[in-house]
Design an enzyme around this catalytic site. Sequence first.
Site, mmCIF file in Angstrom:
data_model
loop_
_atom_site.group_PDB
_atom_site.id
_atom_site.type_symbol
_atom_site.label_atom_id
_atom_site.label_comp_id
_atom_site.label_asym_id
_atom_site.label_seq_id
_atom_site.Cartn_x
_atom_site.Cartn_y
_atom_site.Cartn_z
ATOM 1 N N SER A 111 -42.841 -37.092 -103.475
ATOM 2 C CA SER A 111 -42.479 -35.718 -103.830
ATOM 3 C C SER A 111 -41.740 -35.618 -105.165
ATOM 4 C CB SER A 111 -41.658 -35.112 -102.692
ATOM 5 O OG SER A 111 -41.439 -33.765 -102.927
ATOM 6 N N ASP A 275 -42.966 -29.666 -108.636
ATOM 7 C CA ASP A 275 -42.489 -31.046 -108.497
ATOM 8 C C ASP A 275 -43.613 -32.075 -108.548
ATOM 9 O OD1 ASP A 275 -43.627 -30.546 -106.022
ATOM 10 O OD2 ASP A 275 -42.211 -31.843 -104.979
ATOM 11 N N LYS A 374 -45.634 -26.608 -97.947
ATOM 12 C CA LYS A 374 -45.137 -25.678 -98.946
ATOM 13 C C LYS A 374 -46.038 -25.783 -100.169
ATOM 14 C CE LYS A 374 -41.384 -28.901 -100.082
ATOM 15 N NZ LYS A 374 -40.979 -29.654 -98.887
HETATM 16 C C1 G1P Z 1 -35.446 -32.577 -98.703
HETATM 17 C C2 G1P Z 1 -35.143 -31.104 -98.573
HETATM 18 C C3 G1P Z 1 -35.968 -30.501 -97.461
HETATM 19 C C4 G1P Z 1 -37.447 -30.766 -97.722
HETATM 20 C C5 G1P Z 1 -37.674 -32.249 -97.946
HETATM 21 C C6 G1P Z 1 -39.098 -32.550 -98.362
HETATM 22 O O1 G1P Z 1 -35.126 -33.248 -97.513
HETATM 23 O O2 G1P Z 1 -33.771 -30.893 -98.341
HETATM 24 O O3 G1P Z 1 -35.712 -29.133 -97.382
HETATM 25 O O4 G1P Z 1 -38.229 -30.328 -96.658
HETATM 26 O O5 G1P Z 1 -36.815 -32.738 -98.974
HETATM 27 O O6 G1P Z 1 -39.454 -31.921 -99.552
HETATM 28 P P1 G1P Z 1 -33.745 -34.051 -97.298
HETATM 29 O O7 G1P Z 1 -33.647 -35.032 -98.438
HETATM 30 O O8 G1P Z 1 -32.656 -33.036 -97.409
HETATM 31 O O9 G1P Z 1 -33.854 -34.670 -95.948
HETATM 32 ZN ZN ZN Z 2 -42.850 -32.288 -103.128
#
Ligand code: G1P
Ligand code: ZN
Length: 539
Positions: A111, A275, A374
């Site tokens: 990501s 991203d 998303k």
């Molecule tokens: C983070 C974001 C969360 C999202 C995830 C994947 O996770 O806070 O909202 O769904 O990345 O993109 P976290 O690192 O907080 O567990």
């Molecule tokens: Zn992503």
Amino acid sequence: MTTIQTVAFDDQKPGTSGLRKKTRVFMQPHYLENFVQAIFNAIGGAKGKTFVVGGDGRFFNDRAVQVILRMAAANGAAKVIAGRGGVLSTPAASNLIRQRKTDGGIILSASHNPGGEDEDFGIKFNMANGGPAPENITDAMFREASVIVSYNIVESQDVDLNAVGETTLGGMAVEIVDSVADYAALMEQLFDFDAIRAMFTSGFTMRFDAMCAVTGPYATEILEKRLGAAPGTVTHGTPLPDFGGMHPDPNPTWAHELMDEMMGPDAPDFGAASDGDGDRNMVVGRGVYVSPSDSLAVLAANAYLAKGYAKGIAGVARSMPTSAAVDRVAKDLGVEAFETPTGWKFFGNLLDAGRVTLCGEESFGTGSDHVREKDGLWAVLLWLNILAKRKESVADILQAHWRKYGRNYYSRHDFEAIETEKANAMVSALRKLLADLPGRSVEGMTIAAADDFAYTDPVDQSTSAKQGVRILFEDGSRIVMRLSGTGTQGATLRLYLEKYAESGFDQDPQEALAPIIRAAHELADITGYTGRVEPDVIT
Ligand code: G1P
Ligand code: ZN
């Protein structure tokens, strides 16, 4: 076909969004292979099934796709559909899984984490509905990975991932598809491209920062080619294996080039960034930043302006740490609002059941029932559609929204790469404190309730506990704390802060939230446990 003997790794536990590790960890002999076999084992085998495979193009993506193709063939899969070059944005992969009625897909991405040999890599499985595997399946993957003794793989030449069309590998069909085409077609169904094109023709200007990541080709095709945005609207539009050294996380800290331009004297009308794998978005107006929680609320209130949502929305869902701004819109529209744990996988059942149409997270994630991930570019196009119909600036739309609903001042503070033991000690101390907090006063505010968020899925009744500590004040202000489930180094503490205001909409959020920030530090003793005084990233 060969069966390779292997030894289990003990750390293949998927987090918030699949298995994420340093790229070099994945490059160790058998590491990727073990997990891919664990995926197949956890879903009842690959025999006769069809899968989508693709990733965000980061370092090791191409090698990993070849391994997955050979393992899918060896495990008896009927067919794999892969994006050209092994590349697919996460929402485009979700779309392909659904459109082609496949049995799921393997998505390679870390990501928004940086990419490269010394950075991060990741892998996750999405189900036939196009959405991330739910917890019972990711738990099964971990169990399988923990006891694995062998995996199946075909010995063969590499498949030419750039040759669009059909071929075979060890008896399995392989179809290489244009990564952009199906996705762009879906966007044309949802949005009024004519209205957006007319807006660009009449001089509307935009900057889209693809951050050298996967969205570049999608944004160039849709914004510049199909919608007539000026050439050069998309910057950093060529995906690179190391994202050109950029940290492809669309927030004000990492997308600072875009922020500087949008806050500067020659700012375009609209700015956006996405991203590494194209599922996140940041939206900025001329001189005004739109927080993701506000963006979700504005999109929910105005979605009817786009043809795909003209009939109205069934309901909305947000992750618990996301601000309650969208709840106010749902109330006004008379539709249901759901509060889920962090992570897109928790929206899947609600979307499948038709209970919600839009969902979002404070972490720059917004999406709808068009896919089960998303979708960064989708959010940008919905904003463009709204701007084209309302013919007002982003700043004016935001102000009007706050005048109608009030403003949920909101911020997230991230403290990164904390020693894991220290972070865990802080959170367990906080958990022990929770029962005694109600009634206590801090920074002149009285605590009304405090708990560790637990969720029961309204569709399948599955439960998820310990999803984040919440401290709620009598005036509706809120502190949330949880540890990240996507990091690859130490622990990241996420501190979420929220305060509702019925008037006075022009404060700096950090100032509006100052007493709540101090209260959070005092209650959790963040500095005492972690040694940190200031966050590393503020969004
Ligand atoms: C983070 C974001 C969360 C999202 C995830 C994947 O996770 O806070 O909202 O769904 O990345 O993109 P976290 O690192 O907080 O567990
Ligand atoms: Zn992503």
